[in-house]
Design a protein around this motif. Structure first.
Motif, PDB file in Angstrom:
ATOM      1  N   ASN A  71       9.258   2.524  -0.291  1.00  0.00           N
ATOM      2  CA  ASN A  71       8.987   3.900   0.119  1.00  0.00           C
ATOM      3  C   ASN A  71       7.493   4.187   0.269  1.00  0.00           C
ATOM      4  O   ASN A  71       7.093   5.314   0.535  1.00  0.00           O
ATOM      5  N   GLY A  72       6.642   3.149   0.062  1.00  0.00           N
ATOM      6  CA  GLY A  72       5.197   3.316   0.201  1.00  0.00           C
ATOM      7  C   GLY A  72       4.475   3.551  -1.107  1.00  0.00           C
ATOM      8  O   GLY A  72       3.249   3.574  -1.144  1.00  0.00           O
ATOM      9  N   ASP A  73       5.214   3.751  -2.199  1.00  0.00           N
ATOM     10  CA  ASP A  73       4.591   3.960  -3.503  1.00  0.00           C
ATOM     11  C   ASP A  73       4.027   2.664  -4.052  1.00  0.00           C
ATOM     12  O   ASP A  73       4.498   1.571  -3.730  1.00  0.00           O
ATOM     13  N   THR A  82       1.746   7.662  -4.900  1.00  0.00           N
ATOM     14  CA  THR A  82       2.601   7.802  -3.722  1.00  0.00           C
ATOM     15  C   THR A  82       1.792   7.521  -2.466  1.00  0.00           C
ATOM     16  O   THR A  82       0.555   7.539  -2.483  1.00  0.00           O
ATOM     17  N   LYS A  83       2.501   7.310  -1.352  1.00  0.00           N
ATOM     18  CA  LYS A  83       1.788   7.058  -0.098  1.00  0.00           C
ATOM     19  C   LYS A  83       1.028   8.300   0.355  1.00  0.00           C
ATOM     20  O   LYS A  83       0.106   8.197   1.148  1.00  0.00           O
ATOM     21  N   GLU A  84       1.380   9.466  -0.197  1.00  0.00           N
ATOM     22  CA  GLU A  84       0.645  10.695   0.105  1.00  0.00           C
ATOM     23  C   GLU A  84      -0.604  10.828  -0.759  1.00  0.00           C
ATOM     24  O   GLU A  84      -1.419  11.713  -0.552  1.00  0.00           O
ATOM     25  N   GLY A  85      -0.748   9.959  -1.781  1.00  0.00           N
ATOM     26  CA  GLY A  85      -1.930   9.989  -2.629  1.00  0.00           C
ATOM     27  C   GLY A  85      -1.736  10.681  -3.964  1.00  0.00           C
ATOM     28  O   GLY A  85      -2.679  10.777  -4.752  1.00  0.00           O
ATOM     29  N   ASP A  86      -0.538  11.187  -4.236  1.00  0.00           N
ATOM     30  CA  ASP A  86      -0.281  11.822  -5.533  1.00  0.00           C
ATOM     31  C   ASP A  86      -0.212  10.742  -6.618  1.00  0.00           C
ATOM     32  O   ASP A  86       0.327   9.660  -6.397  1.00  0.00           O
TER      33      ASP A  86
END
Length: 152
Positions: A103-105, A115-119
């Motif tokens: 999932n990109g994590d 996370t892939k969003e940077g969180d």
């Protein structure tokens, strides 16, 4: 390669294994291993960007490298834990792990998730060295303790 040379090589391959499982007896940039025979200064082969050094006692797959003559190379170790298809995990003997998830994590030591969003999340406390900068918003649940003072 000519047809005749290919047939000669194929006939030689039928007389003995071109791959075997061996045990590492000495680690380093090159390893020593015991399989059907004893092999010294065996090069370690890995995908680009990954370095590995199997510890003494680890099982490794030894492969005859035809392009290098009669040399044997070590291409991998026995996978002892399953990861989902498409995921990659880097790990050390000391227990450190980094898993790249589908999932990109990115999961570090099964605790910190980026996370892939940077969180970034962690179930425990996070120790920050000298300073911490927060962009727009800071959401805090629980107590906030300031041991020095807060600047504006």
């Amino acid at each position: 390669m000519s047809y005749q040379k290919a047939r000669e090589r194929q006939s030689r391959q039928e007389n003995y294994n071109t791959s075997e499982l061996g045990n590492v007896t000495s680690s380093g940039k090159e390893i020593n291993a015991i399989g059907v025979g004893e092999y010294r200064e065996v090069p370690l082969i890995a995908p680009f960007g990954i370095r590995w050094n199997p510890p003494s006692g680890a099982s490794v797959q030894l492969v005859k490298n035809w392009n290098m003559g009669s040399n044997i190379v070590a291409v991998g170790t026995i996978v002892d834990e399953e990861v989902p298809p498409g995921e990659v995990e880097l790990y050390s003997m000391g227990g450190a792990k980094i898993r790249l998830k589908n999932n990109g994590d990115v999961v570090i030591n099964e605790l910190v998730v980026i996370t892939k969003e940077g969180d970034i999340t962690t179930p425990g406390s996070a120790n920050i060295g000298e300073s911490l900068s927060v962009g727009k918003n800071a959401n805090v649940s629980g107590a906030v303790t300031a041991s020095d003072f807060i600047r504006r």
